[in-house]
Scaffold this motif. Structure first.
Motif: not given
Length: 248
Positions: A40-43, A51-56, A204-210
């Protein structure tokens, strides 16, 4: 595929920031730092990944199915907002836990998880001990009982390593770090402890975080136990998600 880098009870999932641990007679899937709502912040910056949360959630279910797991441990920072989330993030959080309702879920409190328990209707723990393993987010020092265990598993740091190619190209990869105890500092911080205790820090499990690039000489953004030298960062064993040892 999964492999052990530290102990036969601890298996790192190949090419995923996730581990499978055997403790107290059960197997558990462990992930950290989901930061649900980051999309949401990135938007607001023109990057749309709704769909990032659904993909996690789908990745978690896929890994669990691969190893026939029904227990999930989340090491904190489940949500992205530090304070109370807005209605869109609440919707994402509730949808995430609804999609995983068939799992037994233990959540550890991260520094982003204020109000999480009330929002999704689950108990949120500061620390969790199962057998000889302790689980926590990693933004605070563990209690005395945790220091008597064989392993502490934490998140929080979003670890990564910087890779420099012979061509001059530089890029980052998510990474695991395994720390041995710094006994001198441990004696100053704790009266009693297991001298063989090791700390495992997860990416981090979230793909948006390196993540935070790990450096043996830089501790400012690390776990409090690393900053205080209770665990020795200079001798950390660091691995990428493929299980390859990385030299710092």
């Amino acid at each position: 595929m999964r492999g052990s880098l530290v102990d036969e009870k601890i298996k790192f999932v190949y090419d995923e920031p996730a581990m499978v641990v055997s403790a107290a007679g059960d197997e558990h899937l462990v992930v950290a730092d989901l930061h649900i709502g980051m999309e949401l912040d990135l938007s607001h910056k023109g990057i749309h990944m709704f769909d990032a949360t659904e993909r996690m959630a789908a990745r978690i279910k896929g890994i669990a199915a691969q190893f026939d797991l029904k227990s999930l441990i989340i090491l904190g920072d489940v949500k992205n907002s530090i304070l109370y989330p807005d209605v869109r993030e609440i919707r994402l959080l509730r949808g995430f836990f609804k999609s995983l309702e068939d799992f037994k879920i233990n959540v550890l409190a991260g520094n982003h998880d204020a109000h999480l328990g009330g929002i999704v209707g689950i108990e949120v723990h500061k620390e969790l001990i199962i057998g000889d393993m302790g689980f926590m987010h990693g933004n605070r020092k563990p209690g005395d009982e945790m220091m008597s265990l064989n392993f502490i598993v934490s998140g929080h740091e979003h670890l990564a390593v910087q890779i420099k190619e012979p061509t001059g190209a530089v890029y980052e990869q998510k990474a695991w770090a395994i720390y041995k105890l710094g006994r001198k500092a441990a004696k100053q911080e704790y009266g009693r402890f297991n001298p063989k205790l090791r700390l495992i820090s997860m990416p981090a499990f979230n793909d948006l975080i390196m993540g935070t690039v790990i450096d043996k000489d830089r501790k400012s953004r690390m776990n409090p136990l690393i900053r205080s030298s209770v665990f020795d960062s200079a001798k950390a064993e660091v691995y990428n998600l493929m299980g390859q040892r990385i030299s710092l």
